[in-house]
Design a protein around this motif. Structure first.
Motif, mmCIF file in Angstrom:
data_model
loop_
_atom_site.group_PDB
_atom_site.id
_atom_site.type_symbol
_atom_site.label_atom_id
_atom_site.label_comp_id
_atom_site.label_asym_id
_atom_site.label_seq_id
_atom_site.Cartn_x
_atom_site.Cartn_y
_atom_site.Cartn_z
ATOM 1 N N SER A 61 0.764 -1.166 0.056
ATOM 2 C CA SER A 61 -0.191 -0.006 0.014
ATOM 3 C C SER A 61 0.725 1.355 0.049
ATOM 4 O O SER A 61 0.421 2.313 -0.611
ATOM 5 C CB SER A 61 -0.858 -0.117 1.198
ATOM 6 O OG SER A 61 -1.666 -0.941 1.325
ATOM 7 N N TYR A 62 1.929 1.184 0.809
ATOM 8 C CA TYR A 62 2.795 2.468 0.745
ATOM 9 C C TYR A 62 4.112 2.338 -0.353
ATOM 10 O O TYR A 62 5.070 2.743 0.298
ATOM 11 C CB TYR A 62 3.198 2.571 2.309
ATOM 12 C CG TYR A 62 2.204 2.940 3.237
ATOM 13 C CD1 TYR A 62 1.612 4.317 3.097
ATOM 14 C CD2 TYR A 62 1.381 1.962 3.878
ATOM 15 C CE1 TYR A 62 0.481 4.796 3.914
ATOM 16 C CE2 TYR A 62 0.427 2.429 4.669
ATOM 17 C CZ TYR A 62 0.045 3.698 4.732
ATOM 18 O OH TYR A 62 -1.193 4.090 5.763
ATOM 19 N N ARG A 63 3.791 1.921 -1.424
ATOM 20 C CA ARG A 63 4.826 1.892 -2.431
ATOM 21 C C ARG A 63 5.302 3.361 -2.794
ATOM 22 O O ARG A 63 6.444 3.554 -3.247
ATOM 23 C CB ARG A 63 4.225 1.100 -3.690
ATOM 24 C CG ARG A 63 4.348 -0.256 -3.692
ATOM 25 C CD ARG A 63 3.497 -0.992 -4.604
ATOM 26 N NE ARG A 63 3.283 -2.087 -4.727
ATOM 27 C CZ ARG A 63 2.667 -3.092 -5.469
ATOM 28 N NH1 ARG A 63 1.805 -2.455 -6.345
ATOM 29 N NH2 ARG A 63 2.767 -4.368 -5.479
ATOM 30 N N SER A 64 4.559 4.107 -2.336
ATOM 31 C CA SER A 64 4.889 5.811 -2.718
ATOM 32 C C SER A 64 6.053 6.066 -1.671
ATOM 33 O O SER A 64 6.755 7.220 -1.896
ATOM 34 C CB SER A 64 3.821 6.718 -2.627
ATOM 35 O OG SER A 64 3.329 6.669 -1.306
ATOM 36 N N VAL A 65 6.174 5.194 -0.666
ATOM 37 C CA VAL A 65 7.221 5.612 0.510
ATOM 38 C C VAL A 65 8.368 4.646 0.346
ATOM 39 O O VAL A 65 9.477 5.190 0.689
ATOM 40 C CB VAL A 65 6.447 5.335 2.028
ATOM 41 C CG1 VAL A 65 7.295 5.639 2.963
ATOM 42 C CG2 VAL A 65 5.158 6.518 2.033
ATOM 43 N N LEU A 66 8.127 3.345 0.203
ATOM 44 C CA LEU A 66 9.183 2.590 0.176
ATOM 45 C C LEU A 66 9.485 1.775 -1.265
ATOM 46 O O LEU A 66 8.143 1.470 -1.948
ATOM 47 C CB LEU A 66 9.003 1.367 1.196
ATOM 48 C CG LEU A 66 9.169 1.619 2.759
ATOM 49 C CD1 LEU A 66 8.364 0.733 3.497
ATOM 50 C CD2 LEU A 66 10.243 2.379 3.052
ATOM 51 N N ASP A 67 10.451 1.969 -1.851
ATOM 52 C CA ASP A 67 10.722 1.365 -3.192
ATOM 53 C C ASP A 67 10.448 -0.240 -3.460
ATOM 54 O O ASP A 67 10.920 -0.805 -2.784
ATOM 55 C CB ASP A 67 12.371 1.717 -3.695
ATOM 56 C CG ASP A 67 12.595 1.299 -5.077
ATOM 57 O OD1 ASP A 67 11.595 0.780 -5.574
ATOM 58 O OD2 ASP A 67 13.474 1.721 -5.437
ATOM 59 N N ARG A 68 9.522 -0.257 -4.250
ATOM 60 C CA ARG A 68 8.731 -1.504 -4.617
ATOM 61 C C ARG A 68 9.760 -2.644 -5.080
ATOM 62 O O ARG A 68 9.775 -3.601 -4.946
ATOM 63 C CB ARG A 68 7.575 -1.482 -5.347
ATOM 64 C CG ARG A 68 8.032 -1.081 -6.788
ATOM 65 C CD ARG A 68 6.801 -1.103 -7.852
ATOM 66 N NE ARG A 68 6.248 -2.277 -7.735
ATOM 67 C CZ ARG A 68 4.915 -2.586 -8.435
ATOM 68 N NH1 ARG A 68 4.238 -1.676 -8.781
ATOM 69 N NH2 ARG A 68 4.419 -3.966 -8.293
#
Length: 513
Positions: A268-275
């Motif tokens: 869900s927080y791919r905008s925060v942590l690099d996928r």
């Protein structure tokens, strides 16, 4: 055989030599009738750890101790408050396999070697209650420590006091004893354990993975909030690993929930942590949860079906229903247990633990991680919520049947992801995130019970077929099947109201700001 006990203790600076005022104060503690001296003994402990002291970093210790009534190997794992769990096995020359496995989530497979030797001369006194029961023991240790690494022996010496509760003693006794000791000028020790002080006194250190968080993470940012929550889930996984290995109640369930929470938030927080970094971790977490699924699912199903047998009138239980259920459970549990242990001892699991450690210490932050939580986090939550809304709309348009069962199961998975995505935002978004999570959880509960009924009906049919082949009556299995069918229909009727509560427009508006 591994023995386990819970120890609750506090450490204090040593009383001044010859000053016995503290002893007089202890006789005045409420509930203490007498202080009985037990004499002294010599203890010799060699602490083992990895080269980079991973156990010590995790507030755990592994030692081989001789002398005293509990000589042997001791693995101590932290518990909340003043407590630790101590796991003991008999003396041997090398680290016992049982304790090595129980420490694996903290060592991540790195070799365990001698690090520090601690020798103590211990004098012990018992605090005795009105019924001659021992409430606690007070020990004063004269300690000599030496490092066993680095080629040069470094020595240190000090004296310390420890108060340990006896089994079943009210923890409030510790506060009373501490109050009495403070009257004598004795304060808490600066170090939580002998090993911690020995490491500092001897200067023992080792290279560790660099912590890149301080220079990367903006305090109070979305990245800070997400990483703190990820830290908590990783610590939960590490702490639960020994419990899962020992098959303690509810441990597999809690372990799998931590896996799911991590998977959901990393997505869900791919905008925060690099996928590119987190997607492989998510795949490994999915694999791990799947390997443990049989153990948990069978446990839940067995409880559900056993409850049906207990609740059924005796005259309606025809044939060896309870015995067949028990045989089914035992046979499947053994296989599920083997699969669980194989997963926890696999190279893939150790690699996952390493990846999680690196993730928390060197987080792969993206530019949006530096934004305020109120800007970055609602978007992630609403994206999951919209996915849930789409699945619920599809499911609620379907008639009862297999297609509906499948659609509700997919909606259940989306509800879990939505709820887990709200959790890192509780601190920064407050009420809106908490309210949405709470109402989605209510929907998830209805969907979960419906899915449990679907699984139960499939198992009941298989059990009925086996019973029929063995010449046993099938009536009771059909009865239970019908009850599960009725339970599923009831949940389907409850679902629109539960979803209406969770899809109230004001919830979404408040979250979006």
């Amino acid at each position: 055989m591994t023995q386990s006990k819970r120890e609750t203790e506090r450490k204090y600076a040593a009383p001044s030599a010859g000053d016995m005022a503290w002893l007089r104060e202890l006789t005045g503690v409420d509930g203490v009738v007498s202080v009985v001296e037990r004499g002294s003994e010599d203890l010799d402990a060699v602490y083992h750890d990895t080269e980079d002291m991973r156990l010590a970093d995790a507030s755990a210790t592994l030692r081989r101790r001789t002398g005293g009534p509990d000589a042997g190997w001791h693995l101590k794992l932290p518990l909340p408050g003043d407590s630790r769990e101590e796991l003991q096995v008999p003396l041997s020359m090398t680290v016992p396999d049982d304790l090595r496995d129980l420490a694996l989530s903290r060592t991540r497979g790195a070799p365990l070697t001698p690090a520090v030797r601690v020798r103590s001369t211990r004098s012990t006194r018992d605090l005795v209650g009105p019924d001659e029961e021992v409430l606690a023991e007070v020990t004063v240790d004269s300690v000599r420590a030496e490092s066993l690494r680095g080629g040069t022996t470094t020595l240190a010496a000090w004296t310390e006091m420890e108060v340990e509760l006896a089994d079943d003693t009210d923890p409030a006794v510790l506060d009373l004893v501490e109050k009495a000791l403070r009257k004598s000028g004795i304060d808490r020790a600066a170090h939580p354990s002998k090993l911690a002080r020995a490491l500092e006194e001897t200067g023992l250190s080792a290279p560790r993975l660099p912590d890149g968080r301080a220079e990367k993470v903006v305090p109070g940012s979305a990245g800070d909030e997400v990483l703190r929550w990820v830290d908590e889930q990783v610590r939960t996984l590490v702490a639960l690993d020994p419990a899962v290995r020992r098959d303690l109640p509810d441990s597999v369930h809690r372990f799998r929930v931590a896996c799911r929470r991590l998977r959901s938030v990393l997505r869900s927080y791919r905008s925060v942590l690099d996928r590119e970094i987190t997607d492989p971790i998510r795949e490994d977490l999915k694999w791990l949860g799947g390997e443990l699924a049989d153990a948990r699912d069978r446990e839940v199903l067995a409880e559900r079906l056993d409850a049906r047998v207990v609740a059924a009138p005796r005259e309606l239980v025809l044939g060896p229903v309870a015995a067949r259920l028990q045989a089914w459970h035992v046979a499947g549990t053994a296989e599920a247990r083997r699969r669980t242990l194989d997963a926890l001892n696999s190279p893939r699991y150790l690699a996952l633990l390493d990846s999680l450690a690196t993730l928390t210490q060197q987080p792969p932050l993206r530019p949006k991680a530096g934004r305020k939580p109120t800007k970055a986090m609602p978007k992630a939550i609403l994206k999951e919520y919209d996915r849930l809304a789409a699945r619920m709309a599809h499911a609620l348009d379907l008639p009862p049947g297999k297609d509906l069962d499948k659609a509700l199961h997919e909606a259940r998975k989306a509800a879990k992801k939505t709820r887990y995505t709200t959790e890192p935002a509780h601190a920064s978004l407050g009420g809106p995130a908490k309210r949405l999570g709470k109402r989605v959880k209510a929907v998830q509960r209805v969907l979960g019970d419906h899915q449990d009924s679907v699984v139960a009906r499939d198992t009941l049919r298989k059990l009925a077929v086996a019973a029929h082949a063995a010449g046993e009556p099938g009536f009771t299995w059909g009865l239970f099947y019908g009850q599960e069918q009725a339970a599923a229909a009831d949940r389907e009727r409850q679902l629109p109201a539960a979803w209406a509560d969770a899809s109230e427009p004001r919830l979404r508006k408040r979250l979006a700001g």
